[in-house]
Design a protein around this motif. Sequence first.
Motif, mmCIF file in Angstrom:
data_model
loop_
_atom_site.group_PDB
_atom_site.id
_atom_site.type_symbol
_atom_site.label_atom_id
_atom_site.label_comp_id
_atom_site.label_asym_id
_atom_site.label_seq_id
_atom_site.Cartn_x
_atom_site.Cartn_y
_atom_site.Cartn_z
ATOM 1 N N ALA A 152 0.833 -1.210 0.000
ATOM 2 C CA ALA A 152 0.000 0.000 0.000
ATOM 3 C C ALA A 152 0.866 1.256 0.000
ATOM 4 C CB ALA A 152 -0.935 0.000 1.210
ATOM 5 N N MET A 153 1.940 1.252 0.767
ATOM 6 C CA MET A 153 2.814 2.418 0.830
ATOM 7 C C MET A 153 3.542 2.646 -0.494
ATOM 8 S SD MET A 153 2.563 4.150 3.608
ATOM 9 C CE MET A 153 0.833 3.916 3.280
ATOM 10 N N ILE A 154 3.913 1.562 -1.181
ATOM 11 C CA ILE A 154 4.546 1.701 -2.497
ATOM 12 C C ILE A 154 3.558 2.323 -3.487
ATOM 13 C CG2 ILE A 154 5.336 0.368 -4.503
ATOM 14 C CD1 ILE A 154 7.540 0.698 -2.554
ATOM 15 N N VAL A 155 2.318 1.867 -3.459
ATOM 16 C CA VAL A 155 1.286 2.406 -4.355
ATOM 17 C C VAL A 155 1.046 3.885 -4.055
ATOM 18 C CG1 VAL A 155 -1.179 2.296 -4.945
ATOM 19 C CG2 VAL A 155 0.175 0.197 -4.805
ATOM 20 N N VAL A 156 0.911 4.218 -2.775
ATOM 21 C CA VAL A 156 0.687 5.618 -2.389
ATOM 22 C C VAL A 156 1.891 6.476 -2.780
ATOM 23 C CG1 VAL A 156 0.351 7.175 -0.426
ATOM 24 C CG2 VAL A 156 -0.939 5.049 -0.551
ATOM 25 N N ALA A 157 3.099 5.967 -2.558
ATOM 26 C CA ALA A 157 4.300 6.712 -2.941
ATOM 27 C C ALA A 157 4.335 6.968 -4.438
ATOM 28 C CB ALA A 157 5.556 5.960 -2.488
ATOM 29 N N GLY A 158 3.962 5.984 -5.216
ATOM 30 C CA GLY A 158 3.902 6.155 -6.666
ATOM 31 C C GLY A 158 2.890 7.217 -7.073
ATOM 32 N N LYS A 159 1.747 7.215 -6.418
ATOM 33 C CA LYS A 159 0.718 8.211 -6.738
ATOM 34 C C LYS A 159 1.153 9.608 -6.321
ATOM 35 C CE LYS A 159 -3.238 5.116 -6.763
ATOM 36 N NZ LYS A 159 -3.349 5.082 -8.218
ATOM 37 N N VAL A 160 1.799 9.715 -5.152
ATOM 38 C CA VAL A 160 2.274 11.018 -4.682
ATOM 39 C C VAL A 160 3.336 11.560 -5.635
ATOM 40 C CG1 VAL A 160 3.622 12.140 -2.846
ATOM 41 C CG2 VAL A 160 1.679 10.693 -2.264
ATOM 42 N N ALA A 161 4.247 10.719 -6.067
ATOM 43 C CA ALA A 161 5.307 11.155 -6.979
ATOM 44 C C ALA A 161 4.739 11.527 -8.347
ATOM 45 C CB ALA A 161 6.358 10.049 -7.133
ATOM 46 N N ALA A 162 3.682 10.860 -8.775
ATOM 47 C CA ALA A 162 3.089 11.158 -10.075
ATOM 48 C C ALA A 162 2.337 12.484 -10.066
ATOM 49 C CB ALA A 162 2.144 10.042 -10.492
ATOM 50 N N LYS A 163 1.796 12.889 -8.913
ATOM 51 C CA LYS A 163 1.014 14.127 -8.801
ATOM 52 C C LYS A 163 1.888 15.364 -8.917
ATOM 53 C CE LYS A 163 -2.836 12.867 -5.845
ATOM 54 N NZ LYS A 163 -3.418 13.095 -4.518
ATOM 55 N N LYS A 164 2.933 15.398 -8.113
ATOM 56 C CA LYS A 164 3.729 16.620 -8.014
ATOM 57 C C LYS A 164 4.703 16.704 -9.176
ATOM 58 C CE LYS A 164 6.122 19.579 -4.974
ATOM 59 N NZ LYS A 164 5.987 20.212 -3.744
ATOM 60 N N GLY A 165 4.758 17.785 -9.823
ATOM 61 C CA GLY A 165 5.684 17.865 -10.920
ATOM 62 C C GLY A 165 5.652 19.190 -11.521
#
Length: 165
Positions: A152-165
Amino acid sequence: AVIAAPVRRTAIVLGKVMGSTTLAVLQALLFLLLAPLSGVPVTVASVLALTAVLTVVGVGLSALGFVIAWPMDSTQGFHAVVNLFLIPMWLLSGALSPAGGAARWMGWVMAINPLTYGVAAVRHALYIGREHAATSPSPAVSIVVTVGFAAAMIVVAGKVAAKKG
């Protein structure tokens, strides 16, 4: 520099998380050298099981740290927020005192804390094939919750990294 690199954000997440996890597992295994001095016998099976469990716990906590760090602008802010999450998680994980002697409300907090299951999985791995005082939660439940938390943390980390840019 990391954001400007010509790689996918998921590669950045996995690289950062696996780098942190590798460092944490190596440090834990060095610390494991002291286990025989405290009366905890170490076997090849327990080292192998412990390495696997520590890797999963490390992935979960490193990804949680990534989720907190990615949107932060300052190192000081990151450390303040991490202390708000990780220290209470550790204190309420059963690492210092078992849930059995805790107040009822604290027992519930410990039961929803994913690190409680990680600590139990570490204990089960360390004492693999031997009886030990920590009987709750079971090895199967501990591993399922710990792996689920890490995923779950890997999935959330991926989503957080994809948002900010």
